[in-house]
Design an enzyme around this catalytic site. Structure first.
Site, PDB file in Angstrom:
ATOM      1  N   PHE A 173       0.720  -1.219   0.096  1.00  0.00           N
ATOM      2  CA  PHE A 173      -0.415   0.112  -0.076  1.00  0.00           C
ATOM      3  C   PHE A 173       0.766   1.661  -0.063  1.00  0.00           C
ATOM      4  O   PHE A 173       0.550   2.625   0.497  1.00  0.00           O
ATOM      5  CB  PHE A 173      -0.986   0.173   0.968  1.00  0.00           C
ATOM      6  CG  PHE A 173      -1.814  -1.195   1.296  1.00  0.00           C
ATOM      7  CD1 PHE A 173      -2.693  -1.568   0.517  1.00  0.00           C
ATOM      8  CD2 PHE A 173      -1.442  -2.086   2.074  1.00  0.00           C
ATOM      9  CE1 PHE A 173      -3.330  -2.925   0.844  1.00  0.00           C
ATOM     10  CE2 PHE A 173      -2.130  -3.545   2.675  1.00  0.00           C
ATOM     11  CZ  PHE A 173      -3.797  -3.467   1.146  1.00  0.00           C
ATOM     12  N   LEU A 174       1.569   1.071  -1.125  1.00  0.00           N
ATOM     13  CA  LEU A 174       3.075   2.148  -1.061  1.00  0.00           C
ATOM     14  C   LEU A 174       2.327   3.493  -1.327  1.00  0.00           C
ATOM     15  O   LEU A 174       1.874   3.634  -2.160  1.00  0.00           O
ATOM     16  CB  LEU A 174       3.795   1.784  -1.833  1.00  0.00           C
ATOM     17  CG  LEU A 174       5.023   0.292  -1.206  1.00  0.00           C
ATOM     18  CD1 LEU A 174       6.467   0.638  -1.489  1.00  0.00           C
ATOM     19  CD2 LEU A 174       5.004   0.941   0.788  1.00  0.00           C
ATOM     20  N   LEU A 280     -10.456  15.062  -1.436  1.00  0.00           N
ATOM     21  CA  LEU A 280     -11.241  15.647  -2.023  1.00  0.00           C
ATOM     22  C   LEU A 280     -11.047  17.431  -2.463  1.00  0.00           C
ATOM     23  O   LEU A 280     -11.213  18.361  -2.392  1.00  0.00           O
ATOM     24  CB  LEU A 280     -12.279  16.021  -0.732  1.00  0.00           C
ATOM     25  CG  LEU A 280     -12.994  14.969  -0.662  1.00  0.00           C
ATOM     26  CD1 LEU A 280     -14.540  15.636   0.323  1.00  0.00           C
ATOM     27  CD2 LEU A 280     -14.299  14.602  -1.845  1.00  0.00           C
ATOM     28  N   CYS A 290      -1.033   3.875 -10.810  1.00  0.00           N
ATOM     29  CA  CYS A 290      -1.132   2.711  -9.994  1.00  0.00           C
ATOM     30  C   CYS A 290      -2.711   3.140 -10.467  1.00  0.00           C
ATOM     31  O   CYS A 290      -3.748   2.262 -10.785  1.00  0.00           O
ATOM     32  CB  CYS A 290      -0.840   3.026  -8.383  1.00  0.00           C
ATOM     33  SG  CYS A 290       0.483   1.941  -8.383  1.00  0.00           S
TER      34      CYS A 290
END
Length: 471
Positions: A173-174, A280, A290
């Site tokens: 989760f880099l 946001l 990714c």
């Protein structure tokens, strides 16, 4: 099948008396290279592998072939203490490792949005024949759900008959520019294994992470799950984040025609704990290696599994994101008083300076960069385009050689009819509008990431245009 006999909690990993396994990382790009140096820092003996001789030579010389904040220090330190080295010899990898992490790229296929697993297949089939003892092969690469069983089949076909090799999975989760912290201090660890033995070895490979967390009095949630869930979590997370970004960008379009301010709207929405304020920020959209390809690969895999209709909305998420680039060019033309016809604007005779080439700040990665793509579109519309980026200009020059690259920033903006801030580097956030005023030909700025204070720039005599913030 997942292990059910071992305690699946962080405390069990810390108190386990299992010896630390020796780790290999196959593929030492931004993913594997970062993991290799960080796990050496956590006390493991680590060997990095890649087929790229130049990349391996750079690593062994203490040089990073890519920019990642804080990684150079860990690389130098752990090369010196002997816990880390790199090789192109797959036999050495097989002999060295107890746990082999698969970190190769899985880009989109040239003929579809599906993930290209050819690098993964080559890596597994090259390693497997040389394995001579029981070990595990752990997937970290982002893959379509169902890949782990295919990898196990490859291992069974290509490894020696008398050697037991199991597949396990632990997704990464880099976030580029924060990758060192994401490895050393992850916000969660997800593990999947087929047997108690493999699960124990997989947990031992993560023991250093939990020991550091205990020293710093932090919690790292541990999720022990099945293979399908472990394979899905990264792409599902990226698709969700992509959806959130495209949603606020769609709201930016609505704000522009309704007279609203999307930045204020996002702040107001973000106070709702169910929504949160991260991701946001309206702007020119997402890019990188990714989010775009994972979004498309997930939709493609869902279609292959017969549930494509359930994820059909992801195609519109992708479309909203792509349209942001067209929107930025349109706003640039309007700022300069050019008409936008059916074929797009003509920007002949304009000198435009683009600040930012990378897909995000604090990286040199220009893969699918909205900033660089917009710069190329401006040039294709007839403008003379000058680009400045603190770290990414060498890579950008290779990808878009027809643009002009100038540093320092003060020289890049000289004579500009328009400045387009397209990557929110900290250096750009603190620009002095008064200091730049005498360098440019016209005081016009397009703030493509809503990173500036509009009133500050307008008070200094600039025509300021943000994304979804009116005029």
């Amino acid at each position: 099948m997942r292990s059910t006999n071992l305690p699946n909690d962080a405390e069990s990993i810390i108190t386990s008396g299992a010896p630390r396994p020796r780790l290999t990382f196959l593929g030492v790009g931004p993913l594997g290279g970062t993991y290799a140096a960080c796990y050496a820092e956590l006390g493991y003996e680590v060997l990095g592998y890649d087929v790229d001789e130049g990349r391996v030579a750079k690593f062994n010389a203490g040089e990073l072939p890519f920019y990642e904040r804080g990684l150079d220090e860990l690389l130098t330190k752990n090369l010196a203490n002997g816990r880390l080295r790199f090789t192109t010899d797959i036999r050495e990898v097989a002999e060295f490792g107890d746990v082999h992490f698969l970190c190769v790229g899985t880009p989109s296929r040239p003929d579809s949005h599906s993930a290209d697993l050819s690098y993964l297949e080559s890596c597994v089939t090259t390693l497997a024949p040389h394995l001579d003892r029981r070990c595990i092969l752990v997937g970290k690469s982002t893959v379509p759900v169902g890949t782990s069983s295919w990898v196990q089949q490859l291992l069974d076909e290509h490894s020696p008959a008398d050697v037991e090799v199991e597949v396990a999975w632990s997704p990464e989760f880099l976030q580029e520019s924060n990758a060192v912290q994401d490895v050393m201090r992850p916000n969660r660890v997800v593990l999947a294994a087929q047997s108690d033995w493999a699960q124990q070895l997989l947990q031992a490979a993560h023991k250093g992470v939990y020991e550091l967390a205990a020293q710093e009095d932090r919690d790292v949630p541990l999720v022990v799950t099945d293979f399908a869930t472990a394979e899905l979590v990264k792409v599902a997370s990226n698709a969700f984040l992509s959806t959130k970004i495209s949603y606020i960008n769609a709201m930016a379009d609505l704000c522009e025609v309704a007279g609203g301010d999307v930045a204020a709207l996002a702040r107001a929405m973000g106070h709702d704990d169910r929504i949160g304020n991260k991701f946001l920020r309206a702007g020119i959209g997402f890019g990188g290696g990714c989010l775009p390809k994972d979004l498309r690969a997930l939709a493609s895999r869902a279609q292959e599994l017969g549930v494509g209709e359930s994820l059909r909305f992801l195609a519109e998420v992708d479309e909203v994101n792509t349209r942001r680039r067209t929107k930025a060019v349109k706003l640039a033309a309007e700022l300069c008083g050019r008409q936008v016809g059916p074929a797009g604007p003509r920007l002949d005779g304009l000198n435009i300076t683009v600040l930012g080439a990378t897909f995000k700040p604090d990286t040199d990665d220009i893969r699918d960069s909205p900033a660089l793509d917009i710069a190329a579109r401006l040039r294709n519309a007839g403008a003379s385009v000058t680009v400045y980026d603190p770290k990414g200009m060498d890579n950008a020059r290779v990808a878009q050689p027809n643009l002009t690259y100038v540093k320092p920033l003060s020289e890049a903006v000289e004579g500009a009819d328009l400045i387009c801030l397209l990557t929110p580097w900290e250096e750009f956030r603190h620009l002095d509008p008064a200091a730049l005023a005498d360098l440019v030909s016209h005081r016009r700025i397009l703030d493509g990431m809503n990173a500036l204070d509009p009133q500050l720039w307008r008070n200094a005599g600039w025509t300021y245009q943000g994304m979804g913030r009116g005029n």
